[in-house]
Design a protein around this motif. Structure first.
Motif, PDB file in Angstrom:
ATOM      1  N   GLN A 278       1.174  -1.534   0.142  1.00  0.00           N
ATOM      2  CA  GLN A 278      -0.489   0.134   0.022  1.00  0.00           C
ATOM      3  C   GLN A 278       0.325   1.094  -0.242  1.00  0.00           C
ATOM      4  OE1 GLN A 278      -2.364  -0.408   2.913  1.00  0.00           O
ATOM      5  NE2 GLN A 278      -3.567  -2.418   3.061  1.00  0.00           N
ATOM      6  N   TRP A 279       2.313   1.156   0.182  1.00  0.00           N
ATOM      7  CA  TRP A 279       3.087   2.057   0.778  1.00  0.00           C
ATOM      8  C   TRP A 279       4.256   2.239  -0.750  1.00  0.00           C
ATOM      9  CZ3 TRP A 279       8.303   1.588   0.758  1.00  0.00           C
ATOM     10  CH2 TRP A 279       8.932   2.704   0.818  1.00  0.00           C
ATOM     11  N   ARG A 280       3.810   1.407  -1.714  1.00  0.00           N
ATOM     12  CA  ARG A 280       4.484   1.548  -2.626  1.00  0.00           C
ATOM     13  C   ARG A 280       4.286   0.225  -3.528  1.00  0.00           C
ATOM     14  NH1 ARG A 280       6.480   5.771  -1.065  1.00  0.00           N
ATOM     15  NH2 ARG A 280       8.717   6.522  -1.305  1.00  0.00           N
ATOM     16  N   SER A 281       4.519   1.099  -5.251  1.00  0.00           N
ATOM     17  CA  SER A 281       3.812   0.058  -6.339  1.00  0.00           C
ATOM     18  C   SER A 281       4.860  -1.225  -6.245  1.00  0.00           C
ATOM     19  CB  SER A 281       3.678   0.689  -8.146  1.00  0.00           C
ATOM     20  OG  SER A 281       4.975   0.922  -8.538  1.00  0.00           O
ATOM     21  N   ALA A 282       4.601  -2.366  -6.960  1.00  0.00           N
ATOM     22  CA  ALA A 282       5.493  -3.300  -7.253  1.00  0.00           C
ATOM     23  C   ALA A 282       6.445  -3.418  -8.309  1.00  0.00           C
ATOM     24  CB  ALA A 282       4.683  -5.062  -8.186  1.00  0.00           C
ATOM     25  N   PRO A 283       6.568  -2.428  -8.985  1.00  0.00           N
ATOM     26  CA  PRO A 283       7.937  -1.893 -10.315  1.00  0.00           C
ATOM     27  C   PRO A 283       8.658  -1.011  -8.287  1.00  0.00           C
ATOM     28  CG  PRO A 283       6.292  -2.040 -11.189  1.00  0.00           C
ATOM     29  CD  PRO A 283       5.423  -1.678 -10.019  1.00  0.00           C
ATOM     30  N   GLU A 284       8.132  -0.435  -7.728  1.00  0.00           N
ATOM     31  CA  GLU A 284       8.859   0.013  -6.838  1.00  0.00           C
ATOM     32  C   GLU A 284       9.462  -0.559  -5.833  1.00  0.00           C
ATOM     33  OE1 GLU A 284       7.433   4.702  -6.943  1.00  0.00           O
ATOM     34  OE2 GLU A 284       5.818   3.401  -6.240  1.00  0.00           O
ATOM     35  N   LEU A 285       9.380  -1.263  -5.370  1.00  0.00           N
ATOM     36  CA  LEU A 285       9.771  -2.257  -4.150  1.00  0.00           C
ATOM     37  C   LEU A 285      10.644  -3.208  -5.068  1.00  0.00           C
ATOM     38  CD1 LEU A 285       6.034  -3.234  -2.914  1.00  0.00           C
ATOM     39  CD2 LEU A 285       7.990  -1.514  -1.997  1.00  0.00           C
ATOM     40  N   ILE A 286      10.118  -3.108  -6.256  1.00  0.00           N
ATOM     41  CA  ILE A 286      11.048  -4.564  -7.165  1.00  0.00           C
ATOM     42  C   ILE A 286      12.861  -3.820  -6.892  1.00  0.00           C
ATOM     43  CG2 ILE A 286      12.192  -5.617  -8.974  1.00  0.00           C
ATOM     44  CD1 ILE A 286       9.152  -6.054  -9.331  1.00  0.00           C
ATOM     45  N   ALA A 287      12.699  -2.156  -7.110  1.00  0.00           N
ATOM     46  CA  ALA A 287      13.575  -1.899  -7.683  1.00  0.00           C
ATOM     47  C   ALA A 287      14.492  -1.350  -6.562  1.00  0.00           C
ATOM     48  CB  ALA A 287      13.642   0.099  -8.222  1.00  0.00           C
ATOM     49  N   LEU A 288      13.872  -1.085  -4.928  1.00  0.00           N
ATOM     50  CA  LEU A 288      14.311  -1.297  -3.731  1.00  0.00           C
ATOM     51  C   LEU A 288      14.873  -2.200  -3.448  1.00  0.00           C
ATOM     52  CD1 LEU A 288      11.333   1.084  -1.614  1.00  0.00           C
ATOM     53  CD2 LEU A 288      13.855   2.037  -2.607  1.00  0.00           C
ATOM     54  N   GLY A 289      14.123  -3.504  -4.010  1.00  0.00           N
ATOM     55  CA  GLY A 289      14.973  -5.521  -3.174  1.00  0.00           C
ATOM     56  C   GLY A 289      16.441  -4.921  -3.874  1.00  0.00           C
ATOM     57  N   PHE A 290      16.369  -3.974  -5.146  1.00  0.00           N
ATOM     58  CA  PHE A 290      17.611  -4.082  -5.969  1.00  0.00           C
ATOM     59  C   PHE A 290      19.005  -3.297  -4.698  1.00  0.00           C
ATOM     60  CE2 PHE A 290      18.181  -5.918 -10.308  1.00  0.00           C
ATOM     61  CZ  PHE A 290      17.280  -7.051 -10.510  1.00  0.00           C
ATOM     62  N   LEU A 291      18.251  -2.583  -4.592  1.00  0.00           N
ATOM     63  CA  LEU A 291      19.477  -1.433  -3.801  1.00  0.00           C
ATOM     64  C   LEU A 291      19.998  -2.359  -3.078  1.00  0.00           C
ATOM     65  CD1 LEU A 291      17.319   2.056  -3.608  1.00  0.00           C
ATOM     66  CD2 LEU A 291      19.830   1.526  -4.943  1.00  0.00           C
ATOM     67  N   ALA A 292      18.648  -3.604  -2.255  1.00  0.00           N
ATOM     68  CA  ALA A 292      19.376  -3.626  -0.973  1.00  0.00           C
ATOM     69  C   ALA A 292      20.088  -4.658  -1.405  1.00  0.00           C
ATOM     70  CB  ALA A 292      18.165  -4.965  -0.393  1.00  0.00           C
ATOM     71  N   TYR A 293      19.932  -5.659  -2.549  1.00  0.00           N
ATOM     72  CA  TYR A 293      20.565  -6.518  -3.036  1.00  0.00           C
ATOM     73  C   TYR A 293      22.414  -6.012  -3.000  1.00  0.00           C
ATOM     74  CZ  TYR A 293      17.022  -9.771  -4.051  1.00  0.00           C
ATOM     75  OH  TYR A 293      15.823 -10.380  -4.432  1.00  0.00           O
ATOM     76  N   GLY A 294      21.897  -5.160  -3.197  1.00  0.00           N
ATOM     77  CA  GLY A 294      23.755  -4.569  -4.383  1.00  0.00           C
ATOM     78  C   GLY A 294      24.633  -4.446  -2.356  1.00  0.00           C
ATOM     79  N   CYS A 295      23.897  -3.042  -1.888  1.00  0.00           N
ATOM     80  CA  CYS A 295      24.273  -3.113  -0.846  1.00  0.00           C
ATOM     81  C   CYS A 295      24.982  -4.048   0.257  1.00  0.00           C
ATOM     82  CB  CYS A 295      23.811  -2.142   0.382  1.00  0.00           C
ATOM     83  SG  CYS A 295      23.086  -0.942  -0.036  1.00  0.00           S
TER      84      CYS A 295
END
Length: 401
Positions: A278-295
């Motif tokens: 409800q906070w972010r769309s599915a594509p936005e959450l996927i991009a945020l997940g990629f940031l976490a993977y890289g870190c």
């Protein structure tokens, strides 16, 4: 279709539903095949006298059947029903996996892993498809999050279970796969066939599926799935256990505990997916997940001890908990019921391709182009971390706009 038990107790999640129980159990079987045995991969080198590259085949031959079979299985499930497909797959998974416990050669291990991989190829696919069939709206999102959380919890516990069993005897984790037979027997009694529309003729079906699969949105989702599982299975599930043994001297139990951090964090985050979505769309959450993977991957490379490796893997788990339910939600809401299993089959085929290519690529590159495999693994972690971090950093603001 709505599950008849979904209103009990007033909860948005139908906890007393037999259908939900079978869905969650099938998902647990679907992720057991790799995470249960990752901690004992270094031990298998000594048991069968094989190299790192050969050990990578234990993962590869398991994931390979899904690359080719899952789209076909999805097509069959759309035409003859989910129940008639998922139950035989559970039996094959359990029989093939448990049979490895009595294997006397590495070649026999690989043959039985291939058979087990056939059974596992579409278990999670069909479980998610059933969620799309049975639930709608907010309840669907909530159940999708519970399913992902269950997968994460199982994947967190499996390395611990596998490491503990392997410390007694190398083949005990393979006997554990026999639980798949029990789940199949329960599904025979408890799993109904979801109601559906009359299937299209095969030409109309394939034409509709082709239009969906080749859309830009679907191609972007498939690319994200491949990257996630190429790195997860190549770096985290295959290279990292070998690195932890060679660099820090960790036992199977220690490796299992360290790897479980990914799934622990993933389970916690995905359990809240109904709210997060409800906070972010599915594509936005996927991009945020990629940031976490890289870190996370960069953190693993810089970690001075297994404790810090585990802490870095918690961040990877956060990304996993965001990405996977977002991908599954995007898919099941984007296609009609009559194409859902086929589309999920394509999703899993790409996923399996990443799982298959990752272990081969990481072990081959590390052994071939570096003075020692450990040196290669460390550099590959940095390269993957930088690339994925950059993808997330560029993608997120674009998707926000």
């Amino acid at each position: 279709m709505s599950d008849g038990n979904d209103e009990r107790g007033g909860s948005i999640v139908p906890w007393r539903s037999a259908t939900l129980h079978v869905i969650l159990a099938s998902s647990l079987m679907g992720v057991m095949g790799v995470s249960l045995i990752s901690p004992l991969l270094p031990s298998l080198r000594g048991v069968f006298g094989v190299s790192d590259a050969q050990i990578g085949l234990v993962i590869t031959v398991y994931t390979l059947p899904g690359v080719f079979l899952t789209p076909f299985i999805g097509l069959v499930a759309d035409r003859i029903g989910r129940r008639r497909v998922i139950i035989p797959l559970l039996f094959v998974f359990g029989i093939g996996g448990a049979g490895i416990a009595v294997a006397h050669s590495f070649r026999a291990v690989l043959a039985l892993r291939f058979l087990q991989g056939i059974g596992a190829s579409a278990l999670v696919t069909l479980a998610v498809t059933l969620i799309g069939d049975v639930y709608e709206g907010a309840r669907r999102n909530a159940v999708m999050g519970v399913n992902s959380s269950t997968i994460g919890t199982g994947a967190a516990l499996y390395p611990l279970i596998g490491g503990a069993l392997a410390s007694v005897r190398w083949n005990l984790p393979f006997l554990f796969f026999g639980i798949g037979i029990v789940v199949a027997l329960v599904a025979l009694v408890a799993l109904p066939e979801p109601e559906g529309t009359e299937p299209d003729d095969i030409r109309t079906y394939l034409s509709g599926l082709s239009d969906v699969v080749t859309s830009p949105e679907a191609l972007a989702i498939f690319a994200a799935i491949f990257i996630v599982f190429f790195v997860f299975y190549g770096a985290v599930q295959t290279a990292l256990p070998l690195l932890l043994t060679d660099e820090f001297g960790l036992s199977s139990g220690g490796i299992g505990l360290t790897l479980s951090m990914v799934s622990l964090a993933s389970a916690v985050v995905s359990s809240q997916y109904g709210r997060i979505s409800q906070w972010r769309s599915a594509p936005e959450l996927i991009a945020l997940g990629f940031l976490a993977y890289g870190c996370s991957l960069l953190g693993v490379r810089l970690a001075p001890s297994p404790l810090f490796v585990g802490a870095s893997l918690l961040i990877f788990g956060v990304g996993f908990g965001l990405v996977m339910p977002s991908i599954d939600t995007a898919i099941v809401t984007a296609v009609p019921d009559r194409l859902r299993a086929g589309m999920m089959g394509m999703r899993t085929s790409v996923l399996r391709l990443g799982q298959t290519a990752g272990p081969i690529a990481f072990t081959f590159l590390a052994e071939t182009f570096f003075p020692t495999p450990s040196t290669g693994y460390r550099l590959l972690l940095v390269v993957c971390g930088v690339v994925i971090l950059a993808a997330g950093a560029v993608g997120y603001p674009l998707l926000r706009r």
